[in-house]
Design a protein around this motif. Structure first.
Motif: not given
Length: 156
Positions: A145-152
């Protein structure tokens, strides 16, 4: 460790290879939460296993790792068995007022469905630019929640 398991403040701090179990159980009425690890430094390769709510609480909130540093790393940690009670929540990792934080390769796993967030950026509303990748998050009502999801990230 009735409220905090480990509390470390200061730049360049590193909390590494610890096991923190059963934090909480404080019967004081106004302390209805537990934080296993709280810091402004790096948190690497730790195990957080369990929090405990005092029987007298109708509501209780647990946090595995609480971070409020700049340019820090949260990596390789295992957080499990966090208790939430009533209107409280369980948070695997919370980040508040952080800059340049990387959160990667952590296992945030609850054994049953739990109200709360696996990774919460900007916990107090003061902002976070955390980068989140390659984490396993299970049985939280919200994974990231409210974070930058860089994948994986695996959220289920």
């Amino acid at each position: 460790n009735r409220v905090w398991g480990i509390l470390v403040e200061g730049e360049s701090s590193i909390i590494r290879r610890n096991t923190v179990t059963n934090t909480g159980g404080n019967p004081i009425a106004f302390i209805d939460y537990a934080i296993a690890i709280e810091t402004s430094g790096d948190v690497i390769d730790n195990v957080v296993d369990g929090t405990v709510a005092a029987a007298s609480f109708a509501s209780f909130t647990s946090t595995g790792i609480s971070e409020h540093g700049e340019g820090t790393l949260i990596q390789g940690n295992r957080v499990r068995n966090l208790v939430q009670k009533g209107g409280g929540s369980a948070y695997g990792i919370t980040l508040d007022n952080t800059t340049g934080v990387a959160v990667r390769d952590n296992y945030l796993v609850q054994s049953t469905s739990t109200s709360g967030e696996g990774i919460l950026c900007s916990a107090l509303g003061n902002g976070s630019d955390a980068r989140v990748r390659d984490n396993v998050i299970r049985h939280y009502s919200t994974g990231i929640h409210l974070c930058t999801d860089d994948g994986g990230n695996i959220v289920y």
